[in-house]
Design a protein around this motif. Structure first.
Motif, PDB file in Angstrom:
ATOM      1  N   MET A 220       0.863  -1.176   0.000  1.00  0.00           N
ATOM      2  CA  MET A 220       0.000   0.000   0.000  1.00  0.00           C
ATOM      3  C   MET A 220       0.903   1.231   0.000  1.00  0.00           C
ATOM      4  O   MET A 220       1.338   1.719   1.041  1.00  0.00           O
ATOM      5  CB  MET A 220      -0.949  -0.017   1.195  1.00  0.00           C
ATOM      6  CG  MET A 220      -2.116  -0.972   1.044  1.00  0.00           C
ATOM      7  SD  MET A 220      -3.091  -0.727  -0.487  1.00  0.00           S
ATOM      8  CE  MET A 220      -3.641   0.974  -0.311  1.00  0.00           C
ATOM      9  N   ASN A 221       1.197   1.689  -1.202  1.00  0.00           N
ATOM     10  CA  ASN A 221       2.115   2.801  -1.424  1.00  0.00           C
ATOM     11  C   ASN A 221       1.423   3.881  -2.237  1.00  0.00           C
ATOM     12  O   ASN A 221       0.210   3.813  -2.479  1.00  0.00           O
ATOM     13  CB  ASN A 221       3.384   2.299  -2.124  1.00  0.00           C
ATOM     14  CG  ASN A 221       3.048   1.499  -3.386  1.00  0.00           C
ATOM     15  OD1 ASN A 221       1.983   1.685  -3.989  1.00  0.00           O
ATOM     16  ND2 ASN A 221       3.940   0.604  -3.776  1.00  0.00           N
ATOM     17  N   ALA A 222       2.180   4.873  -2.672  1.00  0.00           N
ATOM     18  CA  ALA A 222       1.581   5.997  -3.398  1.00  0.00           C
ATOM     19  C   ALA A 222       0.798   5.530  -4.622  1.00  0.00           C
ATOM     20  O   ALA A 222      -0.291   6.040  -4.924  1.00  0.00           O
ATOM     21  CB  ALA A 222       2.676   6.983  -3.811  1.00  0.00           C
ATOM     22  N   GLN A 223       1.350   4.534  -5.327  1.00  0.00           N
ATOM     23  CA  GLN A 223       0.692   4.038  -6.526  1.00  0.00           C
ATOM     24  C   GLN A 223      -0.679   3.448  -6.217  1.00  0.00           C
ATOM     25  O   GLN A 223      -1.667   3.733  -6.909  1.00  0.00           O
ATOM     26  CB  GLN A 223       1.577   2.991  -7.199  1.00  0.00           C
ATOM     27  CG  GLN A 223       0.998   2.424  -8.484  1.00  0.00           C
ATOM     28  CD  GLN A 223       1.910   1.401  -9.130  1.00  0.00           C
ATOM     29  OE1 GLN A 223       2.958   1.051  -8.599  1.00  0.00           O
ATOM     30  NE2 GLN A 223       1.511   0.911 -10.291  1.00  0.00           N
ATOM     31  N   ASN A 224      -0.753   2.633  -5.175  1.00  0.00           N
ATOM     32  CA  ASN A 224      -2.040   2.014  -4.838  1.00  0.00           C
ATOM     33  C   ASN A 224      -2.987   2.956  -4.112  1.00  0.00           C
ATOM     34  O   ASN A 224      -4.209   2.854  -4.271  1.00  0.00           O
ATOM     35  CB  ASN A 224      -1.807   0.735  -4.036  1.00  0.00           C
ATOM     36  CG  ASN A 224      -1.425  -0.431  -4.929  1.00  0.00           C
ATOM     37  OD1 ASN A 224      -1.885  -0.530  -6.061  1.00  0.00           O
ATOM     38  ND2 ASN A 224      -0.574  -1.311  -4.439  1.00  0.00           N
ATOM     39  N   GLY A 240       1.720  -3.279  10.187  1.00  0.00           N
ATOM     40  CA  GLY A 240       2.178  -1.971   9.746  1.00  0.00           C
ATOM     41  C   GLY A 240       3.061  -2.043   8.520  1.00  0.00           C
ATOM     42  O   GLY A 240       3.059  -1.129   7.686  1.00  0.00           O
ATOM     43  N   GLY A 241       3.835  -3.120   8.390  1.00  0.00           N
ATOM     44  CA  GLY A 241       4.765  -3.251   7.278  1.00  0.00           C
ATOM     45  C   GLY A 241       4.108  -3.390   5.923  1.00  0.00           C
ATOM     46  O   GLY A 241       4.791  -3.349   4.894  1.00  0.00           O
ATOM     47  N   LEU A 242       2.798  -3.543   5.884  1.00  0.00           N
ATOM     48  CA  LEU A 242       2.082  -3.601   4.608  1.00  0.00           C
ATOM     49  C   LEU A 242       1.973  -2.219   3.959  1.00  0.00           C
ATOM     50  O   LEU A 242       1.648  -2.110   2.774  1.00  0.00           O
ATOM     51  CB  LEU A 242       0.670  -4.156   4.818  1.00  0.00           C
ATOM     52  CG  LEU A 242       0.564  -5.589   5.339  1.00  0.00           C
ATOM     53  CD1 LEU A 242      -0.867  -5.886   5.781  1.00  0.00           C
ATOM     54  CD2 LEU A 242       1.013  -6.583   4.273  1.00  0.00           C
ATOM     55  N   VAL A 243       2.260  -1.176   4.733  1.00  0.00           N
ATOM     56  CA  VAL A 243       1.966   0.196   4.302  1.00  0.00           C
ATOM     57  C   VAL A 243       3.233   1.038   4.253  1.00  0.00           C
ATOM     58  O   VAL A 243       4.067   0.993   5.159  1.00  0.00           O
ATOM     59  CB  VAL A 243       0.960   0.844   5.283  1.00  0.00           C
ATOM     60  CG1 VAL A 243       0.656   2.284   4.872  1.00  0.00           C
ATOM     61  CG2 VAL A 243      -0.327   0.026   5.342  1.00  0.00           C
ATOM     62  N   ASN A 244       3.368   1.806   3.180  1.00  0.00           N
ATOM     63  CA  ASN A 244       4.381   2.860   3.126  1.00  0.00           C
ATOM     64  C   ASN A 244       3.793   4.056   3.873  1.00  0.00           C
ATOM     65  O   ASN A 244       2.877   4.730   3.374  1.00  0.00           O
ATOM     66  CB  ASN A 244       4.704   3.219   1.679  1.00  0.00           C
ATOM     67  CG  ASN A 244       5.776   4.285   1.568  1.00  0.00           C
ATOM     68  OD1 ASN A 244       5.703   5.338   2.204  1.00  0.00           O
ATOM     69  ND2 ASN A 244       6.791   4.010   0.768  1.00  0.00           N
ATOM     70  N   GLU A 245       4.295   4.306   5.070  1.00  0.00           N
ATOM     71  CA  GLU A 245       3.653   5.286   5.943  1.00  0.00           C
ATOM     72  C   GLU A 245       3.792   6.711   5.438  1.00  0.00           C
ATOM     73  O   GLU A 245       2.878   7.530   5.623  1.00  0.00           O
ATOM     74  CB  GLU A 245       4.208   5.140   7.356  1.00  0.00           C
ATOM     75  CG  GLU A 245       3.808   3.809   7.984  1.00  0.00           C
ATOM     76  CD  GLU A 245       4.372   3.571   9.365  1.00  0.00           C
ATOM     77  OE1 GLU A 245       3.852   2.674  10.045  1.00  0.00           O
ATOM     78  OE2 GLU A 245       5.331   4.273   9.757  1.00  0.00           O
TER      79      GLU A 245
END
Length: 323
Positions: A220-224, A240-245
């Protein structure tokens, strides 16, 4: 069973009453230690047959140095502090406890969603400060008009889906394996999608309910986030590691996402320099979704029981790797 010993490698619980009861009833010697590093584990566990593990890192180096070890049981669902490939190579079965807090995590996810939509916390803080003005929270959406998109439709994702459906939400989902969902007749209302992109683009709410591994870290990053609907909501009660905070913070600050509710972060406790700190419209709770008095007791009991089965060479309930 004098040649068998179980260790609790590390534990921040108030007590080990449930574990003690299970081990004593099984007649197995046990010991609570507090290992934090590879060296701690190697130096302490030379006679360990099975362990209950919370955070201590089980790596290739650790497994190679512990030839007597046969079973590692994690307190909880995730096993991201254990090298599963190394465990398998050394003949060690790794187990988790996937069903101790299913309802609690699903409840917490719904609580975060309700907070994002209804803004109860913000309203309370304002009222306590002497501000009485509902217009400050406009817009507020009607729950039954929302499409809730679930990424990961296992035990917890399914429980969350049922709760969202009870509020009248339309529920759609994406998973790499729908075996569990298709076997549950109570999930007939869920629309199963062939791609994650379709769920991201069609949902007013995205809620994550998947495990963390090398292939999905920070997915889950800027692209998604950009694929999500303008003004949508994001919920994460998994890892938490699923997400680019940094990307999440930017998506909320820019207004592309209305708000986010998360119970897990990449670094816990939340780092003082985290991009999530101080972000308006991001609600953060301290990895508490799993907890209820009953869930905590179930976790401790089930973890200990699985360790006993491993120590005795009996069939295991929840192995997560293959030997």
């Amino acid at each position: 069973m004098s040649d068998v010993k179980i260790y609790i490698t590390d534990c921040d619980h108030d007590n080990i009453n449930e574990e003690t009861k299970v081990f004593k009833e099984a007649g197995i010697d046990f010991e609570l230690v507090q290992c934090h590093t590879e060296e701690d584990l190697i130096n302490t566990l030379q006679d360990a047959t099975a362990v209950c593990n919370q955070y201590a890192p089980f790596t290739e180096k650790v497994f190679a140095a512990l030839p007597k070890l046969k079973t590692v049981v994690r307190y909880g669902v995730g096993v991201d502090n254990v090298d599963l490939k190394a465990a398998s190579a050394h003949g060690v079965t790794v187990c988790n406890v996937p069903d101790y807090g299913t309802n609690e995590v699903a409840d917490h996810g719904i609580a975060l969603l309700l907070e994002l939509v209804r803004k109860v916390g913000q309203a309370n803080n304002d009222v306590q400060a002497g501000i009485w003005d509902y217009a400050r929270y406009i817009p507020v959406r009607r729950m039954s008009t929302l499409t809730v998109g679930i990424i990961g439709l296992g035990r917890i994702g399914s429980a969350f889906a049922k709760r969202a459906h009870a509020f009248g939400c339309k529920v759609i989902a994406y998973d790499i394996d729908y075996t569990h969902a298709k076997a549950d007749s109570e999930l007939s209302f869920v629309e199963l999608k062939d791609s994650m992109d379709e769920v991201l683009a069609s949902s007013d709410v995205i809620s994550l309910h998947c495990s963390l591994n090398e292939s999905n870290a920070h997915f889950m990053n800027a692209q998604n986030f950009a694929k999500m609907k303008q003004g949508s909501f994001f919920v994460n009660v998994s890892r938490g590691g699923l997400v680019n905070e940094a990307d999440l913070a930017q998506a909320v600050k820019s207004g592309h996402l209305s708000a986010a509710g998360i119970d897990v972060t990449c670094t816990e406790p939340l780092d003082a320099n985290s991009p999530l700190r101080g972000c308006k419209n991001i609600v953060i709770t301290p990895h508490m979704a799993w907890y209820a008095v009953e869930a905590a007791s179930d976790l401790k009991t089930k973890c200990a029981q699985e360790a006993v089965r491993g120590a005795k060479g009996e069939p295991l309930r929840c192995p997560v790797n293959k030997i």
